[in-house]
Design an enzyme around this catalytic site. Structure first.
Site, mmCIF file in Angstrom:
data_model
loop_
_atom_site.group_PDB
_atom_site.id
_atom_site.type_symbol
_atom_site.label_atom_id
_atom_site.label_comp_id
_atom_site.label_asym_id
_atom_site.label_seq_id
_atom_site.Cartn_x
_atom_site.Cartn_y
_atom_site.Cartn_z
ATOM 1 N N CYS A 49 21.147 12.057 3.663
ATOM 2 C CA CYS A 49 21.181 13.526 3.785
ATOM 3 C C CYS A 49 21.531 14.001 2.401
ATOM 4 C CB CYS A 49 22.552 13.744 4.683
ATOM 5 S SG CYS A 49 22.080 13.048 6.352
ATOM 6 N N ARG A 74 15.350 13.136 -1.333
ATOM 7 C CA ARG A 74 15.983 12.080 -0.564
ATOM 8 C C ARG A 74 15.146 12.116 0.853
ATOM 9 N NH1 ARG A 74 21.360 11.947 -2.724
ATOM 10 N NH2 ARG A 74 22.238 11.685 -0.810
ATOM 11 N N TRP A 105 18.958 13.601 7.152
ATOM 12 C CA TRP A 105 18.213 12.189 7.551
ATOM 13 C C TRP A 105 18.784 11.807 9.105
ATOM 14 C CZ3 TRP A 105 13.849 9.785 6.507
ATOM 15 C CH2 TRP A 105 13.700 8.374 6.827
ATOM 16 N N ASN A 131 27.477 13.617 4.875
ATOM 17 C CA ASN A 131 26.435 12.446 4.957
ATOM 18 C C ASN A 131 27.416 11.046 5.109
ATOM 19 O OD1 ASN A 131 24.551 10.884 4.216
ATOM 20 N ND2 ASN A 131 24.761 11.331 1.798
ATOM 21 N N GLY A 132 26.701 10.443 5.960
ATOM 22 C CA GLY A 132 27.307 8.919 6.248
ATOM 23 C C GLY A 132 27.166 8.899 7.722
ATOM 24 N N GLU A 181 1.819 -10.203 1.511
ATOM 25 C CA GLU A 181 2.526 -8.903 0.938
ATOM 26 C C GLU A 181 2.410 -8.697 -0.636
ATOM 27 O OE1 GLU A 181 3.269 -6.309 2.253
ATOM 28 O OE2 GLU A 181 4.741 -5.325 0.974
ATOM 29 N N LYS A 203 0.698 -5.511 -2.220
ATOM 30 C CA LYS A 203 1.419 -4.664 -3.300
ATOM 31 C C LYS A 203 0.727 -4.478 -4.610
ATOM 32 C CE LYS A 203 4.195 -2.877 -1.431
ATOM 33 N NZ LYS A 203 3.719 -3.341 -0.304
ATOM 34 N N GLU A 255 -2.421 -2.163 -4.200
ATOM 35 C CA GLU A 255 -2.434 -0.932 -3.826
ATOM 36 C C GLU A 255 -1.928 -0.099 -4.895
ATOM 37 O OE1 GLU A 255 0.166 0.268 -0.618
ATOM 38 O OE2 GLU A 255 1.432 -1.379 -0.722
ATOM 39 N N HIS A 311 -12.195 -24.816 0.599
ATOM 40 C CA HIS A 311 -13.121 -24.773 1.676
ATOM 41 C C HIS A 311 -14.150 -23.556 1.171
ATOM 42 C CE1 HIS A 311 -11.482 -27.807 4.046
ATOM 43 N NE2 HIS A 311 -10.196 -27.242 3.666
ATOM 44 N N LYS A 355 1.555 8.200 2.607
ATOM 45 C CA LYS A 355 2.867 7.311 2.804
ATOM 46 C C LYS A 355 2.545 7.061 4.473
ATOM 47 C CE LYS A 355 6.558 5.335 2.499
ATOM 48 N NZ LYS A 355 6.733 3.936 1.983
HETATM 49 C C1 AGP Z 1 2.549 -0.587 2.379
HETATM 50 O O1 AGP Z 1 2.886 -0.616 1.143
HETATM 51 C C2 AGP Z 1 1.264 0.504 2.631
HETATM 52 N N1 AGP Z 1 1.801 1.797 2.097
HETATM 53 C C3 AGP Z 1 0.845 0.665 4.188
HETATM 54 O O2 AGP Z 1 0.352 -0.612 4.295
HETATM 55 C C4 AGP Z 1 1.972 0.785 5.151
HETATM 56 O O3 AGP Z 1 2.870 -0.101 5.416
HETATM 57 C C5 AGP Z 1 1.204 0.952 6.366
HETATM 58 O O4 AGP Z 1 0.335 1.975 6.195
HETATM 59 C C6 AGP Z 1 1.951 1.263 7.790
HETATM 60 O O5 AGP Z 1 2.775 2.317 7.483
HETATM 61 P P1 AGP Z 1 4.018 2.299 8.684
HETATM 62 O O6 AGP Z 1 4.863 1.187 8.437
HETATM 63 O O7 AGP Z 1 4.526 3.524 8.483
HETATM 64 O O8 AGP Z 1 3.438 2.243 10.199
#
Ligand code: AGP
Length: 606
Positions: free
Chosen positions: A2, A27, A75, A99-100, A479, A483, A486, A502, A601
């Site tokens: 928040c 935020r 938030w 906030n908290g 993962e 990272k 992307e 293989h 996002k």
């Molecule tokens: C992760 O770094 C990516 N931005 C993307 O793979 C993300 O994890 C995926 O789109 C799932 O999003 P969500 O967790 O909001 O469902």
């Protein structure tokens, strides 16, 4: 988190308050509101959604005219985003922004209801507002002192009283709060960006010190109501840098927030050192007689599901599988009524994951959402939901959300193991004790970020990279590869270390970077031999391994050791150097780290 802003001075307070809230938008929030003293009354206007909705409402309902006010971006933690749950919360005498988390809000709410108070919202903050009102008999300071003694939890709050039209009170515990010192005006705020348009001079409010803020005077008082001195600091950052807390990017800030986020997710879910999901209303029956657990998600959240599978099978002995949501939704999965489908999602709005949830529900299968955004579609539609404690994740590349998802995976698996008898109570307690030690172990790794930054210099011109591992180390390498791809746009792929020979090993050539994760003791030597296979073909290896495990010197690999922990928990540590490697490589390549090309996002379309 928040955002709080307060203003007392000679300008129109609504202009300053809205400007401050805009500076705190980074935020993350889901609603906003303001309270302004106007003609010795307090006018409150608040709205769900973006600040623009609040601004529209102000235009429609008329902007309060006054020189003293408080404002808030929320938030959601208690109660989904809505007008009524937005802050400020008020009584006839006062308005408060907070906030908290007031941990004992339910108990206090009952006491206040017994005294005749009526609640309009589902929030813990309204409890704080009416508690202040309950203690208020004309002495604002006393009311605040009594209220902060009665509440348990974290708070940063700004309070205005109708009887004191030119004064803002502020006090905090755990959540940050500053006081901006201007000329014939003063401000309170959650963070520096909100005040920088007016002043660079500020006071960092200490815990449980009550501040009385007027336009030409700021006084701080201790709990004995004695006035105490304060130190004035001067902000060095510009607004953009301040929004990132001094970090160059939100992603780096969020990487470093992970120890705190992990702790904020685990600690409230430990009861006498045993995992507890009472706060999320998750019944133990959910873990009894499970036929199979399906972890269904996308991207990083799906990678968290890989760890969930490992934890459920190794700790709770429950058969599990991981499905990519966009596959699951069209796969006609053979679901059984005793299955449990766990949808993992930071945003709670990913279209494929939401569709997978709806499919599971159509088939009469129990569904559990593990979600970071309260009030999101998946959170609302799943039969059960657990909210992770990452706070808003601004960078598109997910880091702290993954970390808190892992925390929930571990706790769920341990709860299931306790309920179905797969582990004894003492063993579960031992695992939970180790969980509590992880934030410190994470910090030890993050303190060595510079070592990873040096390695990134050697990778910045790579065209292809491989991430390899066995077992849970392979899951983490998935993962790490995502990272890197992307945010640095370097092609990489994760590969089961034992599978390389293989076919894919034909891609290894002189100087091909290979990152190996080797934390599983029983697989260590196997992984080392796989690394050797690549190095003998010219690869440059970086090995993430446990402290105390030495690699053969002839391997000539770069190494990064991490503190030892339980096998199941190693991803919470081994992922950190991988995140940092991706981050520093992307920065060196001049990529837009927080907003990578082509990405959103939250992918709310198929
Ligand atoms: C992760 O770094 C990516 N931005 C993307 O793979 C993300 O994890 C995926 O789109 C799932 O999003 P969500 O967790 O909001 O469902």
């Amino acid at each position: 988190m928040c955002g709080i802003v307060g203003y007392i001075g000679e300008q129109n307070s609504v202009d300053v308050l809205l400007d401050g809230l805009h500076k705190l938008e980074y935020r993350g929030y889901d609603s906003a509101g303001i309270a302004v003293v106007e003609n010795n009354d307090i006018k409150v206007v608040k709205a769900k959604g973006r600040l623009s909705f609040l601004e529209e409402k102000l235009e429609k309902e008329g902007r309060p005219e006054g020189f003293c006010g408080i404002a808030h971006t929320r938030w959601a933690t208690h109660g989904e985003p809505s007008d009524v749950n937005s802050h400020p919360h008020s009584s006839d005498n006062l308005s408060v922004v907070h906030n908290g988390i007031i941990e004992n809000y339910a108990e206090l709410k009952q006491k206040l209801e017994a005294k005749g108070y009526k609640f309009l919202s589902q929030t813990d903050t309204e409890v704080l507002a009416l508690l202040l009102d309950y203690y208020y008999d004309g002495d604002s300071f006393e009311a605040i002192s009594k209220a902060i003694r009665a509440v348990k939890g974290s708070y940063a709050m700004g309070v205005i009283f109708k009887d004191e039209p030119e004064t803002i009170y502020a006090v905090r515990k755990d959540s940050p709060l500053i006081i901006g010192l201007g000329d014939d005006e003063n401000l309170i705020a959650s963070d520096i960006p909100a005040i920088l348009s007016y002043t660079k001079d500020y006071i960092l409010l200490d815990e449980d010190v009550i501040a009385k803020v007027e336009k030409n005077s700021v006084k701080l008082y201790n709990s004995d109501r004695e006035e105490i001195p304060y130190e004035v600091k001067t902000a060095q950052w510009d607004i953009e840098a301040a929004q990132k807390g001094g970090y160059q990017h939100f992603m780096l800030k969020e990487i470093f927030e992970q120890p705190a986020a992990f702790g904020a997710t685990v600690m409230p879910r430990l009861d006498k050192n045993l995992p507890s999901f009472v706060s999320s209303d998750i019944p133990d029956e959910l873990f009894k007689n499970i036929n199979r657990v399906y972890f269904v998600a996308c991207g990083t959240a799906m990678h968290a599901g890989l760890i969930g599978k490992f934890a459920f099978e190794k700790l709770a002995k429950i058969s599990s599988e991981v499905d990519i949501a966009s596959e699951f939704r069209y796969d006609e999965p053979m679901l059984d009524k005793n299955d449990l489908v766990i949808i993992v999602s930071q945003s709670g709005e990913t279209a494929d994951s939401l569709a997978a949830l709806r499919l599971a529900k159509e088939k009469g299968v129990k569904t559990l959402g593990v979600v970071n955004v309260i009030g999101s579609s998946i959170a609302r539609e799943a039969d059960y939901v657990i909210h992770t404690g990452a706070g808003p994740e601004i960078a598109v590349a997910s880091t702290k959300a993954y970390t808190v998802q892992l925390a929930i995976m571990y706790l769920l698996a341990l709860r299931a193991a306790l309920v179905n008898g797969a582990l004894s109570e003492s063993k579960v307690k031992a695992y939970c004790k180790e969980l509590k030690s992880l934030p410190d172990k994470m910090l030890k790794i993050l303190d060595r970020a510079e070592e990873i930054k040096k390695i990134a210099y050697t990778l910045q011109n790579a065209e292809n990279m491989f991430f390899i591992g066995r077992g849970i180390d392979y899951s983490v390498s998935c993962e790490g590869s995502l990272k890197l791809k992307e945010i640095s746009y370097i092609h990489s792929e994760s590969y089961a270390a034992g599978e390389l020979k293989h076919g894919t090993i034909s891609l290894i050539e002189e100087n091909t970077p290979v990152v190996a994760v080797a934390t599983q003791e029983h697989l260590f030597l196997k992984t080392v031999s796989n690394i050797k296979e690549t190095v003998t073909r010219g690869a440059r290896a970086l090995v993430i391994h446990n402290e105390g495990f030495e690699l053969p010197s002839e391997l000539a690999a770069k190494t990064f050791d991490i503190p030892v922990t339980e096998n199941c928990f190693t991803p919470s540590l081994s992922v950190l150097p991988l995140q940092l490697l991706a981050y520093y490589t992307a920065v060196l390549r001049g990529c837009d780290v927080d907003k990578p090309r082509n990405l959103a996002k939250s992918v709310t379309v198929e």
